[in-house]
Design an enzyme around this catalytic site. Structure first.
Site, short mmCIF file in Angstrom:
data_model
loop_
_atom_site.label_atom_id
_atom_site.label_comp_id
_atom_site.label_asym_id
_atom_site.label_seq_id
_atom_site.Cartn_x
_atom_site.Cartn_y
_atom_site.Cartn_z
N CYS A 86 33.64 45.69 34.96
CA CYS A 86 34.51 44.54 34.72
C CYS A 86 34.98 44.52 33.25
O CYS A 86 35.77 45.35 32.86
CB CYS A 86 33.82 43.25 35.13
SG CYS A 86 34.97 41.90 35.48
N HIS A 176 31.95 44.03 40.58
CA HIS A 176 30.56 43.95 40.12
C HIS A 176 29.63 44.66 41.11
O HIS A 176 29.22 44.08 42.11
CB HIS A 176 30.13 42.49 39.95
CG HIS A 176 30.71 41.84 38.74
ND1 HIS A 176 30.10 41.89 37.50
CD2 HIS A 176 31.86 41.16 38.56
CE1 HIS A 176 30.84 41.24 36.62
NE2 HIS A 176 31.93 40.79 37.23
N GLU A 178 26.59 45.35 40.69
CA GLU A 178 25.20 44.91 40.54
C GLU A 178 24.84 43.74 41.45
O GLU A 178 23.65 43.46 41.63
CB GLU A 178 24.92 44.54 39.07
CG GLU A 178 25.59 43.28 38.55
CD GLU A 178 27.00 43.50 38.00
OE1 GLU A 178 27.40 42.75 37.09
OE2 GLU A 178 27.70 44.43 38.49
#
EC number: 6.3.5.2
Length: 520
Positions: A86, A176, A178
């Site tokens: 990002c 994202h 994660e």
């Protein structure tokens, strides 16, 4: 954090994202050691850790704003693989000669990625022409790529959603990976670590245990260590690790403030004395604590009284032992990660253990913190490695102030005993139903409210007991547990029949937010 180079590690540069810790979790889950450093000290962290790869986090900042955070040049000069997430993708592009603009079409939430071409990062995972769910959260977006980069995947609002410079091993994503809402995100991070950076992924609790024991021995030498044992998982694992390293040089002190669950203090003392041969002092300070707490209704005042009395009691007992050179603590990695202020200088927030906050300075002791590189689930894994039973490691979280904050309003010995009995029955019913491991936290609360009831032929006027149970991943957000009514009826009936002082039971169906898990 470690003070030396760590072989086969990953450096995570934090630009202030709320989910940076999730990046670290994914790296650790891949069997690789990593550290988070704020962007302001990333160059120092790079030299100290000597990593084999770098990940750049997201941020609430905008790369187009003057003075917005940047990664140190040494990261791009090092020749190491870099993964920008990002904001990390955006600053990488800007620093390498690309362009970023404030987005006219912001993307927040679920999106779908169209894979345009094969990429080394996709090996065994994605292929050209496939479509995959990801989680977006961005306003700015890349509008021109630096030399050497190519687009490998796009989304409807992000033409540069996934970019790569395969020759230099630079990768950037606008989404994202994660977060759990990107289903293949953890595998992408794993591919970056293992396939691109060539890191084996053999970091384990067994290896950590061996290294920690060596470090404790080197730090402590032949000096004495005292450790505040609360009976919780963190302090228990820390104590066992220190004991393995220095043996009888360690003395543990359990300050029993009279606010623990039923038979908890006795159980902890028995386990550590009988099964681990630990030198443990059990200090019964219940009268001292409850004497000062009686009649106190403000929750923050309760916490302050408990914290002050704990320090005073612990300090007195430590001096009776002749003092010590080191204080052992169960500090975890989230407690020591520096928070990042992207608008100014670093804002360092280091939480001290609620029990021993001011002790190192007051008693001129150095800290031994063998868990400060670990997350909570890793501490549990280390506990198993050290031989702690699953029944102990898997216990629900319990607040430091104990039952004091589960008894709203003024505290009395009578109320604490009523609450302790009700809580024990509730947890017993949960275990009998096989629900304990499915619940993040469950407990009883004794309300400062009395209601009319009928028992036998007589009228009663007794307390209300509230039952609380939540599901959660990390305690930051939580939903109430959806029991069936038969279970609730069974638990309530037992509490009312067996606990004198309660004639009504209610169930708390508040999520977090807006409520908190604990009542105070």
């Amino acid at each position: 954090m470690t003070q030396t180079a760590h072989p086969d590690s990953v450096l995570i540069v934090d630009f202030g994202s709320q989910v940076t810790q999730l990046i670290a979790r994914r790296v650790r889950e891949a069997g690789v050691y990593c550290e988070i450093v704020p962007f302001q000290s990333a160059e120092e962290g790079f030299h100290r850790l000597q990593p084999k790869a770098v990940i750049l986090s997201g941020s609430p900042a905008s790369t187009v704003d003057e003075g917005s955070p940047r990664a140190p040049d040494i990261i791009f000069d090092s020749g190491l693989p870099v993964f920008g997430i990002c904001y990390g993708q955006q600053t990488m592009c800007m620093q390498l000669g690309g362009k970023v603009e404030s987005g006219h079409h912001r993307e927040f939430g679920r999106a779908f990625l169209e894979v345009d071409r094969d990429c080394q990062l996709f090996e065994g995972l994605w292929s050209s022409g496939s479509r995959h769910q990801v989680w977006m959260s961005h306003g700015d977006r890349v509008t021109a790529l630096p030399d050497g980069f190519e687009v490998v995947a796009t989304s409807s609002n992000a033409p540069y959603a996934f970019i790569a410079d395969e020759k230099r091993k630079y990768y950037g994503v606008q989404f994202h990976p994660e977060v759990v809402h990107t289903p293949d995100g953890a595998k992408l991070i794993g591919n970056f670590i293992h396939n691109i950076a060539g890191i084996k992924g053999d970091w384990s609790m067994s290896a950590y245990r061996q290294k920690a024991v060596e470090q404790i021995r080197a730090q402590v030498g032949d000096k004495r260590v005292i450790c505040a044992l609360s009976g919780g998982v963190d302090s228990s694992v820390a104590a066992l690790l220190i004991h393995e390293a220095v043996g009888d040089q360690l003395t543990c002190i359990l300050v029993d403030h009279g606010l623990m669950r039923k038979d908890e203090a006795a159980g902890v003392v028995a386990m550590f004395r009988e099964h681990y041969n630990l030198h443990l002092l059990h200090v019964d300070a219940a009268d001292r604590f409850i004497g000062e707490l009686e009649g106190v209704s403000d929750p923050e005042t309760k916490r302050k009284i408990i914290g002050r009395l704990f320090i005073e009691t612990f300090e007195e007992e430590a001096r009776k032992l002749g003092g010590a050179d080191f204080l052992g603590q169960g500090t975890l990695y989230p407690d020591v990660i520096e928070s990042v202020s992207f608008t100014g200088g670093p804002s360092v927030t280091i939480k001290s253990h609620h029990n021993v906050g001011g002790l190192p300075e007051r008693m001129k002791m150095q800290l031994v913190e063998p868990l400060r590189e670990l997350f909570k689930d890793e501490v549990r894994a280390l506990g198993r490695e050290l031989g702690l039973p699953d029944s102990f490691i898997g216990r629900h979280p319990f607040p430091g102030p104990g039952l004091a904050i589960r008894c709203p309003g003024g505290i009395t010995r009578e109320k604490l005993e009523i609450l302790r009995e009700a809580d024990a029955i509730y947890l017993d019913e949960i275990r009998k139903a096989g629900l304990y491991d499915a619940i993040w936290q469950a407990f009883a609360v004794l309300l400062p409210v009395q209601t009319v009831g009928v028992m036998g032929d007589g009228r009663t006027y007794e307390f209300v007991c509230a039952l609380r149970a939540v599901t959660s991943v990390d305690g930051m957000t939580a939903d109430f547990y959806h029991y069936d009514m038969e279970f609730l009826g069974r638990a309530a009936t037992r509490i009312i029949n067996e606990v004198r002082g309660i004639n009504r039971v209610v169930y708390d169906v508040t999520s977090k937010p807006p409520g908190t898990i604990e009542w105070e």
